[in-house]
Write an enzyme that holds these catalytic residues in place. Structure first.
Site, PDB file in Angstrom:
ATOM      1  N   TRP A  31      -6.128  -5.790   2.892  1.00  0.00           N
ATOM      2  CA  TRP A  31      -4.758  -5.882   2.352  1.00  0.00           C
ATOM      3  C   TRP A  31      -4.258  -7.306   2.537  1.00  0.00           C
ATOM      4  O   TRP A  31      -4.416  -7.893   3.613  1.00  0.00           O
ATOM      5  CB  TRP A  31      -3.842  -4.922   3.107  1.00  0.00           C
ATOM      6  CG  TRP A  31      -3.679  -3.582   2.468  1.00  0.00           C
ATOM      7  CD1 TRP A  31      -2.601  -3.151   1.743  1.00  0.00           C
ATOM      8  CD2 TRP A  31      -4.595  -2.474   2.481  1.00  0.00           C
ATOM      9  NE1 TRP A  31      -2.813  -1.851   1.305  1.00  0.00           N
ATOM     10  CE2 TRP A  31      -4.018  -1.426   1.740  1.00  0.00           C
ATOM     11  CE3 TRP A  31      -5.872  -2.282   3.036  1.00  0.00           C
ATOM     12  CZ2 TRP A  31      -4.651  -0.196   1.544  1.00  0.00           C
ATOM     13  CZ3 TRP A  31      -6.509  -1.064   2.840  1.00  0.00           C
ATOM     14  CH2 TRP A  31      -5.898  -0.038   2.102  1.00  0.00           C
ATOM     15  N   ASP A  34      -1.448  -8.126   5.389  1.00  0.00           N
ATOM     16  CA  ASP A  34      -2.073  -7.795   6.675  1.00  0.00           C
ATOM     17  C   ASP A  34      -3.084  -8.881   7.054  1.00  0.00           C
ATOM     18  O   ASP A  34      -3.164  -9.326   8.202  1.00  0.00           O
ATOM     19  CB  ASP A  34      -2.865  -6.483   6.586  1.00  0.00           C
ATOM     20  CG  ASP A  34      -2.005  -5.271   6.318  1.00  0.00           C
ATOM     21  OD1 ASP A  34      -1.411  -5.205   5.222  1.00  0.00           O
ATOM     22  OD2 ASP A  34      -1.935  -4.385   7.191  1.00  0.00           O
ATOM     23  N   TYR A  79      -9.695   6.720   1.430  1.00  0.00           N
ATOM     24  CA  TYR A  79      -8.458   6.126   0.907  1.00  0.00           C
ATOM     25  C   TYR A  79      -8.241   6.504  -0.555  1.00  0.00           C
ATOM     26  O   TYR A  79      -9.177   6.554  -1.348  1.00  0.00           O
ATOM     27  CB  TYR A  79      -8.501   4.597   1.017  1.00  0.00           C
ATOM     28  CG  TYR A  79      -7.208   3.963   0.557  1.00  0.00           C
ATOM     29  CD1 TYR A  79      -6.104   3.902   1.397  1.00  0.00           C
ATOM     30  CD2 TYR A  79      -7.077   3.457  -0.745  1.00  0.00           C
ATOM     31  CE1 TYR A  79      -4.903   3.363   0.957  1.00  0.00           C
ATOM     32  CE2 TYR A  79      -5.883   2.913  -1.191  1.00  0.00           C
ATOM     33  CZ  TYR A  79      -4.794   2.873  -0.325  1.00  0.00           C
ATOM     34  OH  TYR A  79      -3.613   2.334  -0.758  1.00  0.00           O
ATOM     35  N   GLN A  99       1.442  -8.765  -2.998  1.00  0.00           N
ATOM     36  CA  GLN A  99       2.185  -8.370  -1.797  1.00  0.00           C
ATOM     37  C   GLN A  99       2.941  -9.601  -1.310  1.00  0.00           C
ATOM     38  O   GLN A  99       2.700 -10.698  -1.823  1.00  0.00           O
ATOM     39  CB  GLN A  99       1.203  -7.877  -0.711  1.00  0.00           C
ATOM     40  CG  GLN A  99       1.355  -6.417  -0.395  1.00  0.00           C
ATOM     41  CD  GLN A  99       0.476  -5.936   0.757  1.00  0.00           C
ATOM     42  OE1 GLN A  99      -0.426  -6.633   1.197  1.00  0.00           O
ATOM     43  NE2 GLN A  99       0.750  -4.739   1.231  1.00  0.00           N
ATOM     44  N   GLY A 159       5.448  -4.336   0.268  1.00  0.00           N
ATOM     45  CA  GLY A 159       4.855  -4.108   1.582  1.00  0.00           C
ATOM     46  C   GLY A 159       5.685  -3.130   2.409  1.00  0.00           C
ATOM     47  O   GLY A 159       5.288  -2.733   3.492  1.00  0.00           O
ATOM     48  N   ASP A 161       6.773   0.066   1.645  1.00  0.00           N
ATOM     49  CA  ASP A 161       6.538   1.076   0.613  1.00  0.00           C
ATOM     50  C   ASP A 161       7.680   2.053   0.336  1.00  0.00           C
ATOM     51  O   ASP A 161       8.107   2.206  -0.797  1.00  0.00           O
ATOM     52  CB  ASP A 161       5.293   1.894   0.972  1.00  0.00           C
ATOM     53  CG  ASP A 161       4.061   1.031   1.192  1.00  0.00           C
ATOM     54  OD1 ASP A 161       4.210  -0.204   1.317  1.00  0.00           O
ATOM     55  OD2 ASP A 161       2.951   1.569   1.238  1.00  0.00           O
ATOM     56  N   TRP A 347       8.790   3.070   6.503  1.00  0.00           N
ATOM     57  CA  TRP A 347       9.720   1.952   6.338  1.00  0.00           C
ATOM     58  C   TRP A 347      11.175   2.416   6.302  1.00  0.00           C
ATOM     59  O   TRP A 347      12.060   1.686   5.882  1.00  0.00           O
ATOM     60  CB  TRP A 347       9.373   1.169   5.064  1.00  0.00           C
ATOM     61  CG  TRP A 347       8.105   0.403   5.227  1.00  0.00           C
ATOM     62  CD1 TRP A 347       6.846   0.811   4.866  1.00  0.00           C
ATOM     63  CD2 TRP A 347       7.935  -0.880   5.839  1.00  0.00           C
ATOM     64  NE1 TRP A 347       5.908  -0.136   5.202  1.00  0.00           N
ATOM     65  CE2 TRP A 347       6.550  -1.191   5.807  1.00  0.00           C
ATOM     66  CE3 TRP A 347       8.807  -1.801   6.422  1.00  0.00           C
ATOM     67  CZ2 TRP A 347       6.033  -2.380   6.312  1.00  0.00           C
ATOM     68  CZ3 TRP A 347       8.275  -2.991   6.929  1.00  0.00           C
ATOM     69  CH2 TRP A 347       6.915  -3.261   6.873  1.00  0.00           C
ATOM     70  N   GLU A 390       0.452   1.177  14.161  1.00  0.00           N
ATOM     71  CA  GLU A 390       0.869   0.575  12.895  1.00  0.00           C
ATOM     72  C   GLU A 390       2.364   0.214  12.928  1.00  0.00           C
ATOM     73  O   GLU A 390       2.777  -0.850  12.500  1.00  0.00           O
ATOM     74  CB  GLU A 390       0.585   1.567  11.764  1.00  0.00           C
ATOM     75  CG  GLU A 390       0.891   1.069  10.377  1.00  0.00           C
ATOM     76  CD  GLU A 390       0.509   2.090   9.301  1.00  0.00           C
ATOM     77  OE1 GLU A 390       0.129   3.228   9.658  1.00  0.00           O
ATOM     78  OE2 GLU A 390       0.595   1.735   8.114  1.00  0.00           O
TER      79      GLU A 390
HETATM   80  C1  GLC Z   1       1.098   0.223   4.024  1.00  0.00           C
HETATM   81  C2  GLC Z   1       2.227  -0.742   4.360  1.00  0.00           C
HETATM   82  C3  GLC Z   1       1.888  -2.115   3.846  1.00  0.00           C
HETATM   83  C4  GLC Z   1       0.546  -2.548   4.414  1.00  0.00           C
HETATM   84  C5  GLC Z   1      -0.548  -1.500   4.192  1.00  0.00           C
HETATM   85  C6  GLC Z   1      -1.805  -1.794   4.984  1.00  0.00           C
HETATM   86  O1  GLC Z   1       0.937   0.389   2.656  1.00  0.00           O
HETATM   87  O2  GLC Z   1       3.434  -0.304   3.853  1.00  0.00           O
HETATM   88  O3  GLC Z   1       2.877  -3.034   4.184  1.00  0.00           O
HETATM   89  O4  GLC Z   1       0.164  -3.754   3.879  1.00  0.00           O
HETATM   90  O5  GLC Z   1      -0.099  -0.238   4.580  1.00  0.00           O
HETATM   91  O6  GLC Z   1      -1.517  -1.916   6.341  1.00  0.00           O
END
Ligand code: GLC
Length: 419
Positions: A31, A34, A79, A99, A159, A161, A347, A390
């Site tokens: 990601w 991240d 996933y 992102q 980011g 969500d 979030w 997380e």
């Molecule tokens: C979720 C989060 C996002 C992050 C991703 C991987 O989708 O909301 O911000 O980048 O997970 O950790």
């Protein structure tokens, strides 16, 4: 073993040959934001590996300049939605949105902190043209009318969500009409994840980009979700300034005129989002043409970008002080007094370490050193109480979502570790 070793071990365990997965199982790919935050963690104990993280990410850059939010380096059954559903990517299969563009900020911080200066310089010189293309892409494709405020086409692009700020614009998006099986609920309790109606709409948008051939103009004009995300705007702006500083030092021949113009546009336009009543900058629904009046941490990020005036920063600092006092574990992602606040749901309330770092960094820029130290101390309590999850329940500090999480470990290494 102290927790610094534990944090480093998380990055080592999440390393997949040059890219770091956010956590095993729940997020088995790379990601973008991240990865940038995680590279800062790698830099504290393995500089070569930190630079490699960036190089691998930019291998997946699209010819348009976009850096996708997910690079699918392989297949995974854990996933959803995966590469077949997204259908994007050139050199590496990918998603079709981006992102928050924190990369140039991370690269500048890495360059300044690196001990191996020749490796750092060579790495940055290779990355700079790609970073310039990336920022040009934002201004060109996401703000074609040059308003100074880039647009976002998906809540995942923020980011953040399922932030309450996206509820209303997302509710207008039709749901998908096909069945699917979510994989996230096999890893994490449903009380800590988004609801199904939201997922139905997230997937509609994924389909929409593919059906429109990923064409920037068609998507800009027809996408049923289009918002101005203050977090995205602010992080891009801060990164643009960092990028210019790096170009001036290491690559004076690059054409940065698009970035200079973009920065100027945002510096002026951001003030149209300021809310006198809320003491922060509000996200904006670009289709309904109205502000999204929810105090989420995105609304504080203009501090990180240096976009607020001194008076606005004073007001925001007072708001942050009060926001921070509402929970013992750092700044909740949604202000606890908001009706839509949920302390454990993703979030909608939980504390995210990297966002608190950005807010503290912004406070420091404006001279609020004590408050920045308070944010850091409160955030640290999450790790002390629960380790490297997380995100963290803002009321109890309980670890939520995935465990052994890369960016949490990374932020702990570069921000929370004692000097
Ligand atoms: C979720 C989060 C996002 C992050 C991703 C991987 O989708 O909301 O911000 O980048 O997970 O950790």
């Amino acid at each position: 073993m102290n927790w610094q070793d534990d944090a480093a071990n998380i990055l080592l365990a999440n390393d997949r040959d040059g890219h770091t997965v956010p956590t095993d199982g729940l997020y088995p790919f790379q990601w973008s934001w991240d990865s940038a935050i995680t590279a800062l963690g790698w830099l504290t104990f393995d500089e070569a590996r930190a630079w490699r993280e960036a190089a691998v990410m930019f291998d997946g850059q699209w010819d348009t300049g976009m850096v996708p939010h997910i690079l699918f380096h392989g297949d995974s059954s854990t996933y959803f939605p995966g590469p077949d559903v997204w259908g994007g990517g050139q050199r590496i299969p990918s998603s079709a949105i981006s992102q928050p563009a924190v990369w140039a900020t991370a690269i500048r911080m890495m360059y300044e902190a690196a001990k191996d200066k020749s490796l750092a310089e060579a790495s940055v010189q290779t990355l700079l043209p790609m970073l310039v293309d990336y920022h040009d892409w934002w201004y060109r494709d996401r703000d074609p009318d040059e308003t100074g405020l880039v647009r976002s086409f998906h809540p995942w692009e923020s980011g953040m969500d399922n932030s309450p700020a996206w509820d209303d614009p997302l509710a207008r998006v039709p749901p998908v009409d096909w069945e699917y099986q979510r994989r996230d609920l096999g890893h994490v309790d449903s009380s800590e994840r988004p609801h199904k109606p939201e997922y139905d709409r997230y997937l509609y948008l994924v389909d929409f980009y593919k059906k429109n051939g990923f064409d920037a103009k068609r998507i800009y004009e027809g996408c049923p979700y289009r918002v101005i995300d203050v977090g995205l705007v602010a992080i891009l702006h801060r990164a643009g300034k960092d990028l210019l500083a790096l170009c001036r030092e290491l690559h004076r021949d690059l054409d940065v005129s698009g970035i200079v113009a973009g920065l100027e546009g945002t510096t002026e336009a951001i003030h149209s989002l300021w809310s006198e009543d809320d003491s922060c900058f509000l996200n904006y629904d670009d289709i309904a043409d109205k502000p999204l009046p929810f105090r989420t941490t995105a609304t504080l990020l203009p501090l990180f970008a240096g976009l607020a005036t001194a008076e606005q920063a004073d007001r925001m600092a007072a708001l942050i002080e009060e926001w921070l006092s509402a929970s013992a574990f750092g700044i909740a992602s949604t202000h606890p007094a908001e009706e839509r606040y949920e302390p454990q749901r993703y979030w909608r309330g939980p504390v995210w370490l990297h966002i608190n770092w950005m807010i503290a960094d912004g406070l420091t820029q404006y001279g609020f050193h004590d408050l920045a130290a308070d944010v850091r101390a409160a955030t640290k309590k999450c790790v002390d109480a629960s380790g490297f999850y997380e995100y963290f329940d803002a009321d109890s500090g309980k670890g939520c979502g995935g465990g052994s999480f890369s960016w949490t470990a990374a932020v702990a290494l570069y921000w929370l570790a004692d000097d």
